[in-house]
Design a protein around this motif. Structure first.
Motif, PDB file in Angstrom:
ATOM      1  N   VAL A  29       1.250 -12.390  12.147  1.00  0.00           N
ATOM      2  CA  VAL A  29       0.177 -12.800  11.979  1.00  0.00           C
ATOM      3  C   VAL A  29      -0.699 -12.581  13.539  1.00  0.00           C
ATOM      4  N   ALA A  30       0.184 -11.763  14.177  1.00  0.00           N
ATOM      5  CA  ALA A  30      -0.759 -11.555  15.817  1.00  0.00           C
ATOM      6  C   ALA A  30      -0.979 -10.540  15.677  1.00  0.00           C
ATOM      7  N   GLN A  34      -5.413  -9.525  15.498  1.00  0.00           N
ATOM      8  CA  GLN A  34      -6.244  -8.335  16.844  1.00  0.00           C
ATOM      9  C   GLN A  34      -7.279  -8.038  15.430  1.00  0.00           C
ATOM     10  N   ALA A  35      -6.822  -7.312  14.708  1.00  0.00           N
ATOM     11  CA  ALA A  35      -8.148  -7.039  13.381  1.00  0.00           C
ATOM     12  C   ALA A  35      -9.625  -7.689  13.039  1.00  0.00           C
ATOM     13  N   GLY A  36      -8.877  -9.091  13.854  1.00  0.00           N
ATOM     14  CA  GLY A  36     -10.196  -9.972  13.250  1.00  0.00           C
ATOM     15  C   GLY A  36     -10.400 -11.032  12.437  1.00  0.00           C
ATOM     16  N   VAL A  37      -8.775 -10.689  11.550  1.00  0.00           N
ATOM     17  CA  VAL A  37      -8.308 -11.630  10.721  1.00  0.00           C
ATOM     18  C   VAL A  37      -8.176 -13.725  11.186  1.00  0.00           C
TER      19      VAL A  37
END
Length: 84
Positions: A29-30, A34-37
């Motif tokens: 999840v982290a 970080q990828a914008g999700v």
């Protein structure tokens, strides 16, 4: 072995058994965040798909949600009572 070693070795193509599923979930999840999700729960997905309890699938969604979230059944019951 630390979790970051596991992630690193996995990224290098090694198969690494990983038993701490909670930690694995948090790391995944982290990375997605970080990828914008924007992480959300299945409850939020169901509510977004339903959009309105007056839709034809409102009763079915209430049944599913009520099985897993007791407060949701109470919420839906108050909706029906106010509806008349």
């Amino acid at each position: 072995m630390c979790w970051y070693d596991t992630v690193y070795l996995g990224s290098q193509g090694f198969r690494v058994p990983f038993r701490d599923h909670k930690l694995l979930q948090e790391v995944a999840v982290a990375h997605m965040a970080q990828a914008g999700v924007v992480p959300i729960t299945w409850v939020a997905v169901g509510a977004e798909l339903q959009a309105d309890w007056r839709n034809s699938t409102g009763q079915e969604l209430n049944q599913i949600m009520g099985e897993h979230l007791p407060f949701y059944g109470n919420l839906f019951a108050s909706f029906l009572a106010a509806k008349g």
